[in-house]
Design a protein around this motif. Structure first.
Motif, PDB file in Angstrom:
ATOM      1  N   PHE A  84       0.831  -1.202   0.000  1.00 49.89           N
ATOM      2  CA  PHE A  84       0.000   0.000   0.000  1.00 49.89           C
ATOM      3  C   PHE A  84       0.867   1.255   0.000  1.00 49.89           C
ATOM      4  O   PHE A  84       1.754   1.411   0.847  1.00 49.89           O
ATOM      5  N   HIS A  85       0.586   2.154  -0.940  1.00 50.84           N
ATOM      6  CA  HIS A  85       1.319   3.413  -1.057  1.00 50.84           C
ATOM      7  C   HIS A  85       0.533   4.619  -0.571  1.00 50.84           C
ATOM      8  O   HIS A  85       1.125   5.660  -0.285  1.00 50.84           O
ATOM      9  N   TRP A  86      -0.792   4.497  -0.512  1.00 52.71           N
ATOM     10  CA  TRP A  86      -1.617   5.641  -0.088  1.00 52.71           C
ATOM     11  C   TRP A  86      -2.969   5.128   0.372  1.00 52.71           C
ATOM     12  O   TRP A  86      -3.621   4.343  -0.331  1.00 52.71           O
ATOM     13  N   VAL A  87      -3.374   5.579   1.542  1.00 52.20           N
ATOM     14  CA  VAL A  87      -4.694   5.253   2.093  1.00 52.20           C
ATOM     15  C   VAL A  87      -5.297   6.562   2.589  1.00 52.20           C
ATOM     16  O   VAL A  87      -4.878   7.108   3.618  1.00 52.20           O
ATOM     17  N   LEU A  88      -6.258   7.113   1.845  1.00 50.29           N
ATOM     18  CA  LEU A  88      -6.861   8.414   2.131  1.00 50.29           C
ATOM     19  C   LEU A  88      -8.369   8.239   2.257  1.00 50.29           C
ATOM     20  O   LEU A  88      -9.015   7.727   1.340  1.00 50.29           O
ATOM     21  N   ILE A  89      -8.933   8.651   3.384  1.00 50.11           N
ATOM     22  CA  ILE A  89     -10.362   8.427   3.628  1.00 50.11           C
ATOM     23  C   ILE A  89     -11.053   9.708   4.098  1.00 50.11           C
ATOM     24  O   ILE A  89     -10.404  10.717   4.373  1.00 50.11           O
ATOM     25  N   ASP A  90     -12.373   9.627   4.189  1.00 49.23           N
ATOM     26  CA  ASP A  90     -13.222  10.714   4.683  1.00 49.23           C
ATOM     27  C   ASP A  90     -13.138  11.961   3.807  1.00 49.23           C
ATOM     28  O   ASP A  90     -13.220  13.102   4.294  1.00 49.23           O
ATOM     29  N   ILE A  91     -12.993  11.765   2.495  1.00 50.93           N
ATOM     30  CA  ILE A  91     -13.026  12.881   1.554  1.00 50.93           C
ATOM     31  C   ILE A  91     -14.484  13.333   1.412  1.00 50.93           C
ATOM     32  O   ILE A  91     -15.367  12.511   1.152  1.00 50.93           O
ATOM     33  N   ALA A  92     -14.738  14.611   1.571  1.00 55.02           N
ATOM     34  CA  ALA A  92     -16.107  15.135   1.567  1.00 55.02           C
ATOM     35  C   ALA A  92     -16.795  14.874   0.228  1.00 55.02           C
ATOM     36  O   ALA A  92     -16.146  14.872  -0.829  1.00 55.02           O
ATOM     37  N   PRO A  93     -18.113  14.651   0.243  1.00 46.63           N
ATOM     38  CA  PRO A  93     -18.832  14.306  -0.977  1.00 46.63           C
ATOM     39  C   PRO A  93     -18.828  15.409  -2.035  1.00 46.63           C
ATOM     40  O   PRO A  93     -19.041  15.141  -3.218  1.00 46.63           O
ATOM     41  N   GLY A  94     -18.588  16.669  -1.613  1.00 45.59           N
ATOM     42  CA  GLY A  94     -18.536  17.757  -2.582  1.00 45.59           C
ATOM     43  C   GLY A  94     -17.199  17.911  -3.273  1.00 45.59           C
ATOM     44  O   GLY A  94     -17.067  18.698  -4.215  1.00 45.59           O
ATOM     45  N   VAL A  95     -16.201  17.154  -2.841  1.00 40.83           N
ATOM     46  CA  VAL A  95     -14.863  17.218  -3.453  1.00 40.83           C
ATOM     47  C   VAL A  95     -14.817  16.321  -4.682  1.00 40.83           C
ATOM     48  O   VAL A  95     -15.344  15.208  -4.660  1.00 40.83           O
ATOM     49  N   ALA A  96     -14.184  16.808  -5.757  1.00 40.44           N
ATOM     50  CA  ALA A  96     -14.088  16.015  -6.984  1.00 40.44           C
ATOM     51  C   ALA A  96     -12.692  16.049  -7.582  1.00 40.44           C
ATOM     52  O   ALA A  96     -12.495  15.640  -8.735  1.00 40.44           O
ATOM     53  N   GLU A  97     -11.714  16.518  -6.793  1.00 37.29           N
ATOM     54  CA  GLU A  97     -10.365  16.648  -7.341  1.00 37.29           C
ATOM     55  C   GLU A  97      -9.347  16.734  -6.217  1.00 37.29           C
ATOM     56  O   GLU A  97      -9.617  17.328  -5.169  1.00 37.29           O
ATOM     57  N   GLN A 139      13.615   4.658   9.466  1.00 39.49           N
ATOM     58  CA  GLN A 139      12.508   4.003  10.159  1.00 39.49           C
ATOM     59  C   GLN A 139      11.567   5.014  10.798  1.00 39.49           C
ATOM     60  O   GLN A 139      11.978   6.083  11.227  1.00 39.49           O
ATOM     61  N   GLY A 140      10.278   4.658  10.810  1.00 39.25           N
ATOM     62  CA  GLY A 140       9.268   5.518  11.395  1.00 39.25           C
ATOM     63  C   GLY A 140       7.898   5.158  10.862  1.00 39.25           C
ATOM     64  O   GLY A 140       7.741   4.226  10.067  1.00 39.25           O
ATOM     65  N   ASP A 141       6.884   5.888  11.295  1.00 36.61           N
ATOM     66  CA  ASP A 141       5.511   5.682  10.827  1.00 36.61           C
ATOM     67  C   ASP A 141       5.256   6.582   9.620  1.00 36.61           C
ATOM     68  O   ASP A 141       5.293   7.810   9.736  1.00 36.61           O
ATOM     69  N   TYR A 142       4.995   5.957   8.477  1.00 37.98           N
ATOM     70  CA  TYR A 142       4.765   6.701   7.236  1.00 37.98           C
ATOM     71  C   TYR A 142       3.267   6.758   6.941  1.00 37.98           C
ATOM     72  O   TYR A 142       2.687   5.815   6.424  1.00 37.98           O
ATOM     73  N   PHE A 143       2.647   7.873   7.295  1.00 35.79           N
ATOM     74  CA  PHE A 143       1.251   8.103   6.960  1.00 35.79           C
ATOM     75  C   PHE A 143       1.166   8.772   5.585  1.00 35.79           C
ATOM     76  O   PHE A 143       2.062   9.510   5.185  1.00 35.79           O
ATOM     77  N   GLY A 144       0.059   8.533   4.891  1.00 33.92           N
ATOM     78  CA  GLY A 144      -0.182   9.239   3.642  1.00 33.92           C
ATOM     79  C   GLY A 144       0.520   8.636   2.450  1.00 33.92           C
ATOM     80  O   GLY A 144       0.798   7.448   2.403  1.00 33.92           O
ATOM     81  N   TYR A 145       0.817   9.490   1.469  1.00 29.84           N
ATOM     82  CA  TYR A 145       1.351   9.035   0.187  1.00 29.84           C
ATOM     83  C   TYR A 145       2.867   8.984   0.180  1.00 29.84           C
ATOM     84  O   TYR A 145       3.541   9.949   0.556  1.00 29.84           O
ATOM     85  N   ASP A 146       3.397   7.861  -0.245  1.00 28.02           N
ATOM     86  CA  ASP A 146       4.792   7.731  -0.650  1.00 28.02           C
ATOM     87  C   ASP A 146       4.791   6.894  -1.915  1.00 28.02           C
ATOM     88  O   ASP A 146       4.202   5.816  -1.974  1.00 28.02           O
ATOM     89  N   GLY A 147       5.428   7.407  -2.949  1.00 31.55           N
ATOM     90  CA  GLY A 147       5.269   6.869  -4.291  1.00 31.55           C
ATOM     91  C   GLY A 147       6.117   5.661  -4.647  1.00 31.55           C
ATOM     92  O   GLY A 147       6.776   5.057  -3.793  1.00 31.55           O
ATOM     93  N   PRO A 148       6.126   5.315  -5.936  1.00 34.68           N
ATOM     94  CA  PRO A 148       6.819   4.117  -6.416  1.00 34.68           C
ATOM     95  C   PRO A 148       8.319   4.112  -6.118  1.00 34.68           C
ATOM     96  O   PRO A 148       8.999   5.131  -6.283  1.00 34.68           O
ATOM     97  N   CYS A 149       8.799   2.963  -5.711  1.00 40.52           N
ATOM     98  CA  CYS A 149      10.240   2.717  -5.551  1.00 40.52           C
ATOM     99  C   CYS A 149      10.467   1.213  -5.597  1.00 40.52           C
ATOM    100  O   CYS A 149      10.894   0.601  -4.617  1.00 40.52           O
TER     101      CYS A 149
END
Length: 212
Positions: A84-97, A139-149
């Motif tokens: 998993f590279h990104w887990v993003l939740i609770d995006i408001a229903p009015g958001v489209a981008e 080392q550490g807790d990586y929240f959010g997006y970290d891309g391909p490697c």
């Protein structure tokens, strides 16, 4: 529901600006831009109360034996697992981008904060958390997006699947340092629609796309 991006084209190679690592000659890999890609969506179903985005790589080697080892390649027939590279939740229903770089723009050694994220969203731990465990510098807790490697000696091009979910609940029932697996479980029974885009990436010089 439709998902589009100005950062990459579905089924084509992603840019180094959206990757964690880039090819670097004799050193094999160097740090890259690590900006989350732009994503936009339309035609969400009626009743959508929130969106979630998950990016995962289904092509990660299931055994570390040959990973980033000189004078060998990871065989194509080795069983693969999800990363998993990104887990993003609770995006408001009015958001489209989501703008490129809005949630990640550069690399933060030893982890990034969460789960609280911009625009009243939340982000889960990505799997660099486990990958860098035991690495004194990273080392550490990586929240959010970290891309391909991907491993620089892998014999296959890796796929990065960005999936948008339209949900019938405003907040997913996950707490604390949740993961992609936690979110997939919590979404069951709440998915109104989903759509995906796939970007490609490699650090293997033999498989790099041509520059033309």
């Amino acid at each position: 529901m439709k998902l589009t991006s100005t950062s990459f084209v579905d089924q084509l190679f992603m840019s180094e600006r959206n990757a964690f690592g880039k090819a670097d000659g004799p050193a094999h890999v160097a740090l890259a831009g690590n900006a989350n890609p732009h994503l936009a969506w339309s035609e969400a179903p009626k009743g959508t109360q929130s969106f979630a985005v998950i990016c995962h790589d289904p092509d990660v080697p299931s055994k570390p034996d040959d990973v980033n080892q000189e004078d060998r390649e990871i065989p194509a027939d080795l069983p693969r697992v999800d990363f998993f590279h990104w887990v993003l939740i609770d995006i408001a229903p009015g958001v489209a981008e989501i703008a490129e770089g809005a949630y990640s723009n550069g690399i933060t050694p030893r982890g990034k904060g969460g789960p609280v994220a911009p625009n009243d969203t939340r982000q889960g731990l990505n799997d660099f958390t486990g990958w860098f465990a035991g690495d004194r510098d990273m080392q550490g807790d990586y929240f959010g997006y970290d891309g391909p490697c991907p491993p620089w000696n892998d014999s296959i091009v890796h796929r990065y699947i960005f999936t948008l979910y339209a949900l019938d609940i405003a907040e997913l029932p996950v707490e604390g340092a949740f993961t992609g697996a936690d979110v997939l479980k919590a979404m069951q029974g709440h998915i109104l629609a989903q759509c995906s885009m796939t970007g490609l990436y490699t650090l293997n010089p033999r498989l790099l796309p041509s520059a033309d």
